[in-house]
Write an enzyme that holds these catalytic residues in place. Sequence first.
Site, PDB file in Angstrom:
ATOM      1  N   HIS A  22       5.065  20.423   1.145  1.00 14.29           N
ATOM      2  CA  HIS A  22       4.782  20.220  -0.320  1.00 14.29           C
ATOM      3  C   HIS A  22       5.283  21.623  -1.048  1.00 14.29           C
ATOM      4  CE1 HIS A  22       1.550  17.186  -0.137  1.00 14.29           C
ATOM      5  NE2 HIS A  22       1.827  17.188   1.097  1.00 14.29           N
ATOM      6  N   ASP A 117       0.809  19.858  -7.715  1.00 18.48           N
ATOM      7  CA  ASP A 117       0.842  18.872  -6.679  1.00 18.48           C
ATOM      8  C   ASP A 117      -0.009  17.750  -6.946  1.00 18.48           C
ATOM      9  OD1 ASP A 117       0.544  17.587  -4.256  1.00 18.48           O
ATOM     10  OD2 ASP A 117       1.978  19.252  -3.231  1.00 18.48           O
TER      11      ASP A 117
END
Length: 470
Positions: A22, A117
Amino acid sequence: MNSKVENLPPHVLLFPFPAHSHVHSLLKLAELLCHRGLRVTFLVADQTHSRLVNDTAVRSHFDRYSGRFRFQNLHDGLLPKDRTVPEFPSSFLEAAKPRFEDVLVAGKSSITCIIVDVMMLSFAVDVAGQVGVPIMCHPNSCPSDLWAVRCVPKLIEAGEIPFQGGDLDVLVENIPGFEGLIRRRDLSSFLRAGDLSDKNFQYIANGACQAHRVRMILNTFEELEGPALAQIRSRCPGIYAVGPFHEHLKTKLAPTIPSNNLKKEDMSCIAWLDEQPLRSVIYVSFGSIAVMSNDQLLELWHGLKNSGKSFLWVLPNVADKEWKNQLPPEFLIEDASGKGNIVAWAPQEEVLAHKAVGGFLTHSGWNSTLESMVAGVPMICWPFFGDQLFISRLVAEVWKLGLDMKDTCDRVVIENVVKEVMETRREEFMQAVDQMAQLAKNAVCKGGSSYSNLDRLIEDIRSLDNDSKE
Ligand code: UDP
């Protein structure tokens, strides 16, 4: 300093979920934005912040952007017990919410927009709305799977989940764009387990629904995921498919490509690859999160050995911490022919681009899949959980770039699929993956879809900045 008053470039705050891929993916997006003249603050939680700042060359790499990039630490206050899987995602998200709110309130006057995110959306949409800062999101996953997860309420309504009966080969009919393609076994592992109340699944499902309420920046390209992008586009305020990020960045930065790796790469494997014949090595890696059992490890090792092919293997995480003592002594010992090379962490993009590599046995993580495609390396998919189950199906049945061996990963199957990809069907897969690599490269070149979408994203961020100054 207030950018809305001073004549400064727009300022974007990026907030990744603190897990390796991520962070890795959002750093690439951060650099694409910096490269186009925007200012970026990269907000990361404690442990990741200290690793990035102290153990990698990322900070010095970003020095080239003349102060337009900076890291900011988000103190999550978690105890070691909260940092273990499976507790970590939910404990982090609960801890992060109030702290994220503090950061936004304090920085509000200088922030043009935030990009978070998808995992953070469960709280970030509301916080951004309350504080009055525009928000966009980035899912570090395959958009087609994001769309499938978005369809969960529809699947529940249609009685397709929880599954009735144990047949995993039943086709799933209520994911528009994927009719007749996706079986139950290709859906997220949470759905297979039937536990829709699982906290981590709730975050993922909620994130997928929330993502369709805000603009999304996607690590994909139009030519790859047209059907899913059409579905997402029809429900979402805006999408920007600007991937593959790593290739897009390469066109802008070559020849100085940074390694944003959070782990130390073992570069000795490149010298080893230099010694191997063309397309003779199978690269084996399961990313940063997947965890194997001792049995899986043994099956894999036997399968690789029995295939007779050379392999470069990144050791996976193993559930049993004593695994080295539990396995037969010959395990991990290089055989006399020197066919195996085992490393703790590889420079993956460089490995995949190496001419000695002829196949990739992968867990089908999204970043690994894109990297393999761009490098023109056919895949053998051994997915573990989450979007990997969906991606492996697309790789094998839609894009035809390799084979999917989910749920059948024993030594005999492994030996056979390695031979199939590296020998018997090699030409067929090489041709398909070369074509896909070319499409990906075209997408990020001037005039390509991702190139134009990035232009549009930058323009839209600039106009958000102008709006806020009026
Ligand atoms: N990776 C790497 N070296 C390795 C294994 C993986 O640099 O030895 C990188 C890989 O290039 C990719 C990321 O780690 O960018 C893994 O991301 P992916 O989405 O494939 O899987 P995840 O770790 O999220 O399961």
